[in-house]
Design an enzyme around this catalytic site. Structure first.
Site, PDB file in Angstrom:
ATOM      1  N   ASP A  95       0.806  -1.224   0.000  1.00  0.00           N
ATOM      2  CA  ASP A  95       0.000   0.000   0.000  1.00  0.00           C
ATOM      3  C   ASP A  95       0.846   1.284   0.000  1.00  0.00           C
ATOM      4  O   ASP A  95       1.589   1.551   0.953  1.00  0.00           O
ATOM      5  CB  ASP A  95      -0.951   0.018   1.213  1.00  0.00           C
ATOM      6  N   LYS A 114      -8.155  -1.465   3.597  1.00  0.00           N
ATOM      7  CA  LYS A 114      -7.507  -0.155   3.757  1.00  0.00           C
ATOM      8  C   LYS A 114      -7.420   0.197   5.243  1.00  0.00           C
ATOM      9  O   LYS A 114      -6.417   0.735   5.706  1.00  0.00           O
ATOM     10  CB  LYS A 114      -8.329   0.877   2.989  1.00  0.00           C
ATOM     11  N   LYS A 133      -8.219  14.375  -2.795  1.00  0.00           N
ATOM     12  CA  LYS A 133      -8.609  13.715  -1.543  1.00  0.00           C
ATOM     13  C   LYS A 133      -8.497  14.668  -0.358  1.00  0.00           C
ATOM     14  O   LYS A 133      -7.565  15.448  -0.269  1.00  0.00           O
ATOM     15  CB  LYS A 133      -7.722  12.495  -1.304  1.00  0.00           C
ATOM     16  N   LYS A 165       2.600   2.020   3.274  1.00  0.00           N
ATOM     17  CA  LYS A 165       1.806   2.225   4.496  1.00  0.00           C
ATOM     18  C   LYS A 165       1.977   1.097   5.498  1.00  0.00           C
ATOM     19  O   LYS A 165       2.047   1.342   6.691  1.00  0.00           O
ATOM     20  CB  LYS A 165       0.322   2.277   4.111  1.00  0.00           C
TER      21      LYS A 165
HETATM   22  P1  NAI Z   1      -8.171   3.307  -9.919  1.00  0.00           P
HETATM   23  O1  NAI Z   1      -9.435   2.680  -9.478  1.00  0.00           O
HETATM   24  O2  NAI Z   1      -8.221   4.571 -10.675  1.00  0.00           O
HETATM   25  O3  NAI Z   1      -7.336   2.275 -10.788  1.00  0.00           O
HETATM   26  C1  NAI Z   1      -7.312   0.918 -10.558  1.00  0.00           C
HETATM   27  C2  NAI Z   1      -7.378   0.188 -11.895  1.00  0.00           C
HETATM   28  O4  NAI Z   1      -7.266  -1.195 -11.645  1.00  0.00           O
HETATM   29  C3  NAI Z   1      -8.681   0.390 -12.648  1.00  0.00           C
HETATM   30  O5  NAI Z   1      -8.413   0.850 -13.960  1.00  0.00           O
HETATM   31  C4  NAI Z   1      -9.308  -0.998 -12.661  1.00  0.00           C
HETATM   32  O6  NAI Z   1     -10.025  -1.238 -13.860  1.00  0.00           O
HETATM   33  C5  NAI Z   1      -8.098  -1.882 -12.550  1.00  0.00           C
HETATM   34  N1  NAI Z   1      -8.280  -3.229 -12.015  1.00  0.00           N
HETATM   35  C6  NAI Z   1      -9.067  -3.677 -11.012  1.00  0.00           C
HETATM   36  N2  NAI Z   1      -8.869  -4.987 -10.804  1.00  0.00           N
HETATM   37  C7  NAI Z   1      -7.932  -5.378 -11.686  1.00  0.00           C
HETATM   38  C8  NAI Z   1      -7.287  -6.609 -11.962  1.00  0.00           C
HETATM   39  N3  NAI Z   1      -7.599  -7.705 -11.294  1.00  0.00           N
HETATM   40  N4  NAI Z   1      -6.353  -6.641 -12.920  1.00  0.00           N
HETATM   41  C9  NAI Z   1      -6.021  -5.524 -13.624  1.00  0.00           C
HETATM   42  N5  NAI Z   1      -6.599  -4.339 -13.411  1.00  0.00           N
HETATM   43  C10 NAI Z   1      -7.546  -4.264 -12.461  1.00  0.00           C
HETATM   44  O7  NAI Z   1      -7.311   3.479  -8.578  1.00  0.00           O
HETATM   45  P2  NAI Z   1      -5.960   4.318  -8.325  1.00  0.00           P
HETATM   46  O8  NAI Z   1      -6.331   5.633  -7.741  1.00  0.00           O
HETATM   47  O9  NAI Z   1      -5.116   4.267  -9.525  1.00  0.00           O
HETATM   48  O10 NAI Z   1      -5.313   3.453  -7.159  1.00  0.00           O
HETATM   49  C11 NAI Z   1      -4.830   2.167  -7.439  1.00  0.00           C
HETATM   50  C12 NAI Z   1      -4.556   1.393  -6.174  1.00  0.00           C
HETATM   51  O11 NAI Z   1      -3.537   2.043  -5.457  1.00  0.00           O
HETATM   52  C13 NAI Z   1      -5.752   1.258  -5.245  1.00  0.00           C
HETATM   53  O12 NAI Z   1      -5.766  -0.028  -4.701  1.00  0.00           O
HETATM   54  C14 NAI Z   1      -5.483   2.263  -4.189  1.00  0.00           C
HETATM   55  O13 NAI Z   1      -6.069   1.925  -2.960  1.00  0.00           O
HETATM   56  C15 NAI Z   1      -3.961   2.221  -4.115  1.00  0.00           C
HETATM   57  N6  NAI Z   1      -3.442   3.452  -3.584  1.00  0.00           N
HETATM   58  C16 NAI Z   1      -3.650   4.630  -4.223  1.00  0.00           C
HETATM   59  C17 NAI Z   1      -3.193   5.799  -3.667  1.00  0.00           C
HETATM   60  C18 NAI Z   1      -3.413   7.103  -4.309  1.00  0.00           C
HETATM   61  O14 NAI Z   1      -3.089   8.088  -3.692  1.00  0.00           O
HETATM   62  N7  NAI Z   1      -3.896   7.185  -5.535  1.00  0.00           N
HETATM   63  C19 NAI Z   1      -2.478   5.812  -2.403  1.00  0.00           C
HETATM   64  C20 NAI Z   1      -2.327   4.532  -1.820  1.00  0.00           C
HETATM   65  C21 NAI Z   1      -2.769   3.412  -2.426  1.00  0.00           C
END
Ligand code: NAI
Length: 531
Positions: free
Chosen positions: A312, A361, A414, A487
């Site tokens: 994370d 989370k 956020k 994290k």
């Molecule tokens: P997002 O939801 O925009 O992107 C995630 C992508 O993963 C989506 O395009 C979705 O279609 C895809 N996806 C879901 N399951 C999948 C799978 N099995 N195989 C391939 N692709 C898959 O989310 P974001 O903002 O990009 O964050 C990504 C991850 O990073 C989340 O788990 C989030 O909790 C974690 N994270 C993000 C932070 C941030 O500040 N943006 C900070 C800490 C962690």
């Protein structure tokens, strides 16, 4: 020769019998100084220790690929677009004027470290951290990966609504060249039901062994097609629910491999990806909170001498907490409660609005103050001990809650609101309130870069204990040196987790310096204190 190899060799030369340079390696001798403490009849008996190690770092930075799982999400598209903007030196207009691309927020590309004192001025000499050892430049990373959404990368970037319009407009044709993410593994039970609408690019069937083999084939093909020496596989897909740890299913490497063969329900997509990377001998980093690294994965990585790191990304609230809680406790102030609220409106927030994904989370955000509290038994009562002298429970601890709400209107911006309520001198109280507003993906993507770059470096470092005279060997599989960006840092099973941001950074700096034969703390500054 790939341009990286020529461009990024060390600009620091350590002149010492402890450091040797050959065309191939930087070899250093490093004495790890510590102390062994025995408590006897209430007395601390302390014996200083000194263990000599040698580190050997391969100088040539290989051609490196970064394959992201979740490529089409906010982080994935933002990372690709900003690397392209940097690589092609694209500047864009904003209402505040022209904006240059940069790598602000990357510890490796935008922060410095002191390597010693200039005798002429008596002042510290700071260099970019990325100059301490040869590291891959982010512009040189070859980008690719998977997503369950088949939207092409240019359109996915627009869907994310993170970057300024004028940047999107200019980078669009370059993003279009990246095409569409590779089809991915989708087990609907693992992510929120609200994600189903975007899952139009998924590997067929429910045979988990076939999925594993397909992902392995994807990694091999990417490596071959781009002539890569190394591929970092990085989970930045949706947060999954936790997997149950079931004896005989995922608690050992063999059980895990057998459970993938039999397509057991408790094997998450992220675990299949981790296993695929490990079996291909490529590192896997988990940027989301779920327990991808069930015990069987850790054991498999150990057995294969492959590298894993997680969990994370530590971007906003938790990063601040790992500074603020330590500051309070080390100041001798006693936090009684820490109450943390978040709201966000991006797809991550949408996914986290489901109970089981939120729980993942919540767990990763919750343990961050544990080590600081455990280190100060003047402020917090130690746990009771049982008849055998073993601790029962965790002992006294501040109340700590985490709430996350989905508010679509705020998009990727956020809001994190934190209250630190503490006991101060003679019964007084102090309340600190923090309101942290940030563009989530713009804080998170530089961390993905740092993690990928450091991981690639750590695959080139080997060590041996001088006394043993043995051959050099790779570092231990779980790369806990990545903790600064994470994290809930994954560490060697049975060892203590360090959450303090300051200690995590010190460890990283000290390790990089050890690899070039520098030791000692520059903060001692004896030359300013003794004469
Ligand atoms: P997002 O939801 O925009 O992107 C995630 C992508 O993963 C989506 O395009 C979705 O279609 C895809 N996806 C879901 N399951 C999948 C799978 N099995 N195989 C391939 N692709 C898959 O989310 P974001 O903002 O990009 O964050 C990504 C991850 O990073 C989340 O788990 C989030 O909790 C974690 N994270 C993000 C932070 C941030 O500040 N943006 C900070 C800490 C962690």
């Amino acid at each position: 020769v790939h341009p990286t190899a020529a461009r990024r060799d060390a600009s620091i030369i350590v002149q010492s019998e402890n450091t040797a340079y050959s065309d191939e390696f930087i070899t250093s001798t490093f004495v790890n100084r510590g102390a062994e403490v025995n408590v006897v009849n209430g007395q601390y008996l302390v014996k200083p220790t000194a263990d000599e190690f040698q580190f050997q770092t391969k100088r040539a930075v290989g051609k490196t690929g970064l394959m992201m799982v979740g490529l089409g999400g906010n982080n994935g598209t933002t990372l690709c677009a900003t690397i392209l903007a940097n690589r092609h030196n694209i500047t864009w207009g904003t209402k505040g004027g022209m904006q240059q691309p940069n790598y602000i927020g990357s510890m490796l590309r935008a922060s410095t470290v002191s390597i010693g004192i200039d005798p002429a001025t008596g002042r510290d000499v700071h260099v970019p951290i990325s100059d301490v050892l040869p590291m891959v430049h982010p512009n040189d990373l070859v980008l690719g990966g998977w997503d369950i959404s088949g939207l092409p990368m240019d359109k996915a970037m627009k869907r994310a609504k993170v970057l300024d319009y004028d940047l999107q407009r200019q980078v669009e044709p370059l993003m279009a060249e990246l095409g569409k993410p590779l089809p991915s593994i989708y087990y609907p039970d693992y992510i929120a039901a609200n994600q189903e609408a975007r899952a139009d690019n998924v590997l067929p069937g429910a045979d988990k062994q076939a999925h594993l083999e397909q992902i392995r084939a994807d990694i091999r093909a990417f490596k071959k097609d781009h002539g890569l020496d190394r591929v970092i596989v990085f989970w930045t897909a949706n947060t999954e629910r936790y997997s149950d740890i079931i004896p005989g299913v995922n608690d050992t490497a063999d059980a895990l491999l057998a459970s993938i063969k039999s397509s057991h329900d408790e094997i998450a997509p992220s675990t299949v990806f981790a296993v695929a990377a490990i079996l291909e001998g490529e590192p896997f980093v988990n940027g989301a909170p779920q327990n991808t690294f069930v015990p069987g994965v850790v054991q498999l990585a150990e057995r294969a001498k492959a590298f894993i790191g997680g969990d994370d990304l530590k971007s906003g609230q938790t990063k601040l907490k790992s500074v603020l809680a330590e500051f309070l406790v080390n100041a001798g102030i006693k936090p009684l409660s820490i109450a943390s609220y978040n709201h966000l409106g991006n797809n991550d927030g949408h996914n986290l609005s489901a109970e089981r994904q939120f729980r993942s989370k919540e767990i990763s955000k919750s343990s961050v103050v544990d080590d600081m509290v455990d280190a100060n038994r003047l402020l917090y009562k130690a746990p009771e001990v049982d008849a055998k002298g073993q601790p029962v429970g965790k002992g006294e601890h501040p109340d700590h809650i985490v709430v996350i709400k989905y508010v679509p209107a705020v998009g990727d911006s956020k809001r994190a609101i934190d209250e630190y309520y503490s006991e101060i001198f003679c019964g007084g109280r102090q309340t600190i309130n923090i309101f942290n507003e940030c563009e989530d993906s713009l804080l998170a993507t530089p961390l993905i870069l740092d993690l990928a770059i450091l991981t690639e470096l750590l695959t080139r470092v080997q060590y041996r204990k001088s006394a043993a005279g043995a051959d050099f060997q790779p570092l231990y599989s779980v790369l806990s040196l990545l903790s600064y960006m994470l994290k809930a840092p994954l560490v060697k099973p049975g060892t203590e987790v360090v959450n303090s941001l300051g200690r995590q950074r010190n460890a990283l700096e000290a390790f990089l310096k050890a690899c070039i034969g520098l030791e000692g703390s520059s903060d001692l500054l004896l030359q300013t204190r003794l004469w």
